[in-house]
Design a protein around this motif. Structure first.
Motif, PDB file in Angstrom:
ATOM      1  N   VAL A 136       1.030  -1.240   0.304  1.00  0.00           N
ATOM      2  CA  VAL A 136       0.018   0.385  -0.309  1.00  0.00           C
ATOM      3  C   VAL A 136       1.086   1.226  -0.343  1.00  0.00           C
ATOM      4  O   VAL A 136       0.679   2.042  -0.703  1.00  0.00           O
ATOM      5  CB  VAL A 136      -1.208  -0.237   1.505  1.00  0.00           C
ATOM      6  N   PRO A 137       1.948   1.679   0.844  1.00  0.00           N
ATOM      7  CA  PRO A 137       2.629   2.759   1.114  1.00  0.00           C
ATOM      8  C   PRO A 137       3.096   2.822  -0.230  1.00  0.00           C
ATOM      9  O   PRO A 137       3.862   3.456  -1.411  1.00  0.00           O
ATOM     10  CB  PRO A 137       3.420   2.746   2.008  1.00  0.00           C
TER      11      PRO A 137
ATOM     12  N   TYR B 118       1.607   4.138  -2.972  1.00  0.00           N
ATOM     13  CA  TYR B 118       1.188   5.400  -3.479  1.00  0.00           C
ATOM     14  C   TYR B 118       1.874   5.975  -3.283  1.00  0.00           C
ATOM     15  O   TYR B 118       1.866   7.253  -4.046  1.00  0.00           O
ATOM     16  CB  TYR B 118       1.094   5.909  -1.704  1.00  0.00           C
TER      17      TYR B 118
ATOM     18  N   PHE C 124       1.585   6.327  -7.088  1.00  0.00           N
ATOM     19  CA  PHE C 124       0.855   6.343  -7.819  1.00  0.00           C
ATOM     20  C   PHE C 124       0.548   8.244  -7.488  1.00  0.00           C
ATOM     21  O   PHE C 124       0.329   8.450  -8.883  1.00  0.00           O
ATOM     22  CB  PHE C 124      -0.215   6.407  -6.915  1.00  0.00           C
ATOM     23  N   GLY C 125       1.721   8.765  -6.663  1.00  0.00           N
ATOM     24  CA  GLY C 125       1.590   9.426  -5.912  1.00  0.00           C
ATOM     25  C   GLY C 125       3.041  10.323  -7.157  1.00  0.00           C
ATOM     26  O   GLY C 125       2.624  11.973  -7.421  1.00  0.00           O
TER      27      GLY C 125
ATOM     28  N   ASN D  80       0.626  11.933 -10.243  1.00  0.00           N
ATOM     29  CA  ASN D  80      -0.039  12.222  -9.771  1.00  0.00           C
ATOM     30  C   ASN D  80       0.358  14.084 -10.049  1.00  0.00           C
ATOM     31  O   ASN D  80       0.783  14.105  -9.356  1.00  0.00           O
ATOM     32  CB  ASN D  80      -1.128  11.787  -8.534  1.00  0.00           C
TER      33      ASN D  80
ATOM     34  N   VAL E  83      -1.908  15.433  -4.650  1.00  0.00           N
ATOM     35  CA  VAL E  83      -1.606  14.151  -3.651  1.00  0.00           C
ATOM     36  C   VAL E  83      -1.901  15.817  -3.281  1.00  0.00           C
ATOM     37  O   VAL E  83      -2.070  14.625  -0.951  1.00  0.00           O
ATOM     38  CB  VAL E  83       0.409  14.599  -4.264  1.00  0.00           C
TER      39      VAL E  83
ATOM     40  N   GLY F 294      -4.702  14.868  -0.699  1.00  0.00           N
ATOM     41  CA  GLY F 294      -5.082  13.286   0.445  1.00  0.00           C
ATOM     42  C   GLY F 294      -5.259  12.195  -0.969  1.00  0.00           C
ATOM     43  O   GLY F 294      -5.304  11.069  -1.495  1.00  0.00           O
ATOM     44  N   ASP F 295      -5.163  12.919  -2.078  1.00  0.00           N
ATOM     45  CA  ASP F 295      -6.096  11.435  -3.604  1.00  0.00           C
ATOM     46  C   ASP F 295      -4.975  10.288  -3.788  1.00  0.00           C
ATOM     47  O   ASP F 295      -3.406  10.540  -3.482  1.00  0.00           O
ATOM     48  CB  ASP F 295      -5.603  11.990  -4.862  1.00  0.00           C
ATOM     49  N   TYR F 296      -5.536   9.124  -3.920  1.00  0.00           N
ATOM     50  CA  TYR F 296      -4.823   7.420  -3.439  1.00  0.00           C
ATOM     51  C   TYR F 296      -4.158   7.728  -4.710  1.00  0.00           C
ATOM     52  O   TYR F 296      -3.603   6.474  -5.454  1.00  0.00           O
ATOM     53  CB  TYR F 296      -5.216   6.441  -2.766  1.00  0.00           C
ATOM     54  N   PHE F 297      -5.461   7.624  -5.391  1.00  0.00           N
ATOM     55  CA  PHE F 297      -5.535   7.408  -6.853  1.00  0.00           C
ATOM     56  C   PHE F 297      -5.548   8.501  -7.439  1.00  0.00           C
ATOM     57  O   PHE F 297      -6.861   9.005  -7.705  1.00  0.00           O
ATOM     58  CB  PHE F 297      -6.635   6.020  -7.295  1.00  0.00           C
TER      59      PHE F 297
END
Length: 288
Positions: free
Chosen positions: A30-31, A34, A37-38, A41, A46, A49-52
Motif C-alpha cells: 500500500v505505501p 501510494y 501513484f503520487g 499525480n 497529492v 490526499g488522493d490515493y489514485f
C-alpha cells in the motif's frame, strides 16, 4: 510435506499463516503503490490526499532534474558508493583469505576487532571524523571536507570491516582440497586466490559489494556534514528538497515521490540482478 514445512504448519495453522502474509503484504504494497501513484499525480492531487490519481502525468519525472538537482546527486552517489563497493570488496577478499587460510599472531584479535567495529554507532564518529578532516586542512593544507574522495574514505572505513567479515564467513565454507590440488600443480598463493577462490566466491563478493554500495548510497549522516554543493549526494539532495517543501503554499510532493522512485531504482535493479547470489552469500556458513 518436508520437515521445515511441517514445522511451520504446526507452528501456525494455514489460515493464520496466510492472514499474517496478507497483513505484511498490505503494509508493504500500500505505501509503495501510494508513492508510485503520487509520482504520476499532480501536486494538487497529492496535497488533497488522493490515493489514485484523477489524471496521469509524467511531468514530475521531467521536472525533478531541475528542481531537485537530481543529476549531480546521482552522479556523486554512483561515484562514491561504487568506488566504495569496488575497493572494499577487493580489499576484503584478500584480507579474508589471509585470515581464514593462514595462522599468525593477532589473527583472533583482528577477527574480534572486526566484530567490535560493527557495534560502534556512526553518530559517535561524526564529530571526530569532522575534526580530523578539518585538522588536515588546517595543518597540512589538504582539503578533505567537501570532496568526493573524503566521503569515499569515510565510507570505506565502515564498509571494509563488514565486507571482510562477510568474506571470512563465506571462505570458511569453501573446501581446502581445491586449493591443495592447485598448490600441488605449482600454483602460488596469489594464483590460488585469483583462479580458485575468486570464481567460487561470487555470492560472498556480491553481498559484500551490494552492502558497501548501499552504505554510501543511503547515508545522510556523514554526507550532510562532509559535502558541499558540488559534492552533494543524492540522499542529501532529496533531504534538502523535502525540507524546502515544508510550509510552502503548494508543496511539490509529486516531484518528491518521483525523485524517490528514481533514487530507489539502482538499488532495486541490483537486488533483482544479483538475487540468486545474495541468497547464497547471506546463508553462507549457516549450515555446516
Amino acid at each position: 510435506m518436508s520437515a521445515p514445512n511441517a514445522s511451520v504448519g504446526r507452528l501456525l495453522p494455514p489460515p493464520v499463516r496466510w492472514g499474517v502474509i496478507v497483513v505484511i503484504g498490505v503494509f508493504i504494497v500500500v505505501p509503495m503503490l501510494y508513492v508510485i501513484f503520487g509520482s504520476v499525480n499532480s501536486d494538487l492531487g497529492v496535497v488533497r490526499g488522493d490515493y489514485f490519481p484523477s489524471s496521469f502525468t509524467l511531468e514530475n519525472f521531467a521536472k525533478i532534474w531541475t528542481t531537485v538537482g537530481l543529476a549531480g546527486g546521482i552522479g556523486n552517489s554512483l561515484l562514491v558508493a561504487g568506488s566504495t563497493a569496488i575497493v572494499a570488496t577487493a580489499a576484503a577478499i584478500g584480507s579474508a583469505y589471509v585470515l581464514v587460510r593462514f595462522t599468525f599472531v593477532g589473527r583472533v584479535a583482528i577477527l574480534r576487532g572486526l566484530l567490535t567495529l560493527q557495534s560502534v554507532p556512526g553518530t559517535l564518529l561524526v564529530l571526530p571524523v569532522f575534526v580530523v578532516y578539518s585538522s588536515l586542512t588546517t595543518y597540512l593544507g589538504l582539503r578533505v571536507i567537501g570532496t568526493q574522495w573524503g566521503l569515499f574514505v569515510t565510507y570505506l572505513t565502515f564498509a571494509l570491516p563488514f565486507s571482510t567479515w562477510v568474506m571470512v564467513t563465506y571462505l570458511r565454507g569453501l573446501p581446502r582440497e581445491l586449493e591443495e590440488a592447485a598448490r600441488m600443480d605449482g600454483a602460488s598463493n596469489l594464483r590460488v586466490l585469483v583462479q580458485v577462490i575468486l570464481p567460487l566466491s561470487w555470492p560472498g563478493i556480491v553481498v559484500s559489494a551490494i552492502f558497501a554500495f548501499l552504505l554510501g548510497w543511503n547515508d545522510v549522516l556523514f554526507a550532510s556534514v562532509l559535502t558541499n554543493t558540488d559534492s552533494r549526494t543524492v540522499s542529501i539532495a532529496l533531504q534538502i528538497f523535502s525540507s524546502s517543501q515544508e510550509g510552502g503554499s503548494l508543496p511539490l510532493y509529486g516531484q518528491l515521490m518521483a525523485a524517490s522512485l528514481v533514487c530507489a531504482t539502482p538499488v532495486v535493479i541490483l537486488y533483482l540482478v544479483f538475487q540468486r547470489y545474495l541468497v547464497g552469500g547471506l546463508t553462507a556458513g549457516g549450515v555446516k
